[in-house]
Design an enzyme around this catalytic site. Structure first.
Site, PDB file in Angstrom:
ATOM      1  N   GLU A   1     -19.266 -39.886 -16.792  1.00 46.46           N
ATOM      2  CA  GLU A   1     -18.207 -40.231 -15.851  1.00 46.46           C
ATOM      3  C   GLU A   1     -16.840 -39.960 -16.492  1.00 46.46           C
ATOM      4  OE1 GLU A   1     -18.203 -41.674 -12.637  1.00 46.46           O
ATOM      5  OE2 GLU A   1     -20.374 -41.417 -12.518  1.00 46.46           O
ATOM      6  N   ASP A  45     -10.729 -25.508  -1.731  1.00 47.83           N
ATOM      7  CA  ASP A  45     -11.337 -25.026  -0.496  1.00 47.83           C
ATOM      8  C   ASP A  45     -10.679 -25.712   0.704  1.00 47.83           C
ATOM      9  OD1 ASP A  45     -14.073 -23.494   0.352  1.00 47.83           O
ATOM     10  OD2 ASP A  45     -13.620 -25.139   1.735  1.00 47.83           O
ATOM     11  N   LYS A  46     -10.617 -25.004   1.814  1.00 45.53           N
ATOM     12  CA  LYS A  46      -9.979 -25.538   3.016  1.00 45.53           C
ATOM     13  C   LYS A  46     -10.624 -26.840   3.469  1.00 45.53           C
ATOM     14  CE  LYS A  46      -8.444 -24.175   7.655  1.00 45.53           C
ATOM     15  NZ  LYS A  46      -8.904 -25.393   8.343  1.00 45.53           N
ATOM     16  N   ASP A  72     -31.367 -33.392  -5.445  1.00 45.94           N
ATOM     17  CA  ASP A  72     -30.220 -33.427  -4.543  1.00 45.94           C
ATOM     18  C   ASP A  72     -30.710 -33.457  -3.095  1.00 45.94           C
ATOM     19  OD1 ASP A  72     -27.502 -33.298  -3.653  1.00 45.94           O
ATOM     20  OD2 ASP A  72     -27.001 -32.105  -5.426  1.00 45.94           O
ATOM     21  N   ASP A 114     -18.593 -41.367  -6.948  1.00 51.51           N
ATOM     22  CA  ASP A 114     -18.708 -40.960  -5.547  1.00 51.51           C
ATOM     23  C   ASP A 114     -18.787 -42.151  -4.593  1.00 51.51           C
ATOM     24  OD1 ASP A 114     -18.656 -38.198  -5.853  1.00 51.51           O
ATOM     25  OD2 ASP A 114     -20.815 -38.058  -6.164  1.00 51.51           O
TER      26      ASP A 114
END
Length: 329
Positions: free
Chosen positions: A259, A134-135, A202, A232
């Site tokens: 992981e 993705d950009k 989330d 992360d």
């Protein structure tokens, strides 16, 4: 192998490195065009597998007929895309004689395409590939050099100072791209173990557009989930997170995580697993504040410093490892 052959092979590899982004971007286009799904459905004859010898080979004309386009150049463009994917062993190309005596190319799915076609549990790797290309992500990678010289997180530099967990709240399109990738693991686990219930925990802006998923409760909050989370964050953030988990557990409780563990480097060269994990490490370097992939020794150090007694490697699946952190043994 002669020195000339070795030089030629190295030069060819160097040329491939020069154009390394092209394969990923063409794959992204193929996924967004739904090419692999279209080919799988059209190639299945009377319910047979689209990957077997009985699968129907398709021409670019056959595939374009399933696309919502009136572009007269679409068939010629698609033919070149299909040929490129075949050259990279994503598709299988068969050349036959056409009605007019000219050669005609027919295409079928190579077995690797199974990973990009939705399986019986509604899961595939396609959303992850689309996310990485993705950009929003690519723009972060453009900032690697300047971040090294001047400081800062590449993602934040590319996106007006926002970090990767803030940004989706202001970009609904990217939030949807990120969202689709997130549900895949949870859906796969629940499909295999339908007797359990899952909690999709989330950030609120991520949960806001979450589609209903059988057996799953969507809960908004600020504490990360346990799958692919430690990579992360920096060591400092991981210690805080794991220390909180350790304090909340009963005496013989444990934390289960998934992981990508960095394998040992060897003099034999770079394995495909090592290369893949290092790709993710570069993504973390560009995107997340202090995020990185860790070796088993590095994870063990975090575990011990946060109050856990032991770490146990349960199993490996491709580039992923299932680990348990035990509070007491």
């Amino acid at each position: 192998m002669s020195n000339e052959d070795e030089d030629a092979n190295e030069f060819t590899r160097a040329l491939q490195l020069n154009s390394g982004t092209i394969l990923g971007m063409v794959m992204k286009a193929a996924i967004l065009l739904d090419l692999f799904e279209i080919m799988a459905k059209a190639a299945s004859v009377s319910g047979t597998s689209p990957f077997g010898d009985d699968a129907k080979n398709l021409s670019s004309d056959d595939i374009v007929a399933h696309l919502p386009t009136q572009n007269p150049a679409a068939t010629a463009m698609l033919e070149r895309i299909l040929r490129f994917l075949a050259a990279n062993s994503i598709l299988i190309r068969t050349v036959v004689a056409g009605k007019d005596g000219e050669e005609k190319s027919l295409y079928s799915l190579a077995s690797i395409c199974k990973n990009y076609i939705v399986d019986e549990d509604g899961v595939s790797l396609a959303p992850l590939l689309v996310l990485f290309h993705d950009k929003v992500i690519i723009d972060s990678l453009y900032q690697l050099k300047d971040a090294l010289f001047e400081g800062g997180i590449p993602f934040n530099r590319a996106h007006e100072g926002m970090h990767a967990f803030e940004y989706p709240a202001k970009d609904d399109r990217f939030n949807d791209v990120f969202l689709i990738k997130q549900w895949a693991t949870l859906a796969k686990i629940l499909a295999k173990y339908p007797q359990i219930r899952g909690i999709n925990f989330d950030l609120p802006h991520v949960i806001r557009n979450a589609a209903p998923l059988s057996g799953v409760d969507h809960v908004g909050g600020s504490v990360p989930k346990g799958e692919w989370i430690l990579h992360d964050w920096s060591d400092e953030h991981c210690l805080k997170l794991l220390n909180n988990c350790c304090n909340a557990l009963p005496e013989f409780g444990k934390v289960v995580i998934v992981e990508s563990v960095v394998p040992d480097f060897t003099n034999a060269g770079c394995s495909s697993k090592l290369s893949n994990v290092m790709d993710y490490d570069m993504a973390m370097l560009a995107i997340n504040p202090g995020g990185k992939e860790r070796s088993l020794k590095e994870l063990e150090a975090l575990v011990k410093q946060s109050g856990f007694a032991a770490i146990q490697l349960i199993c490996n699946a491709a580039v992923y490892s299932v680990l348990e952190f035990h509070k007491k043994v």
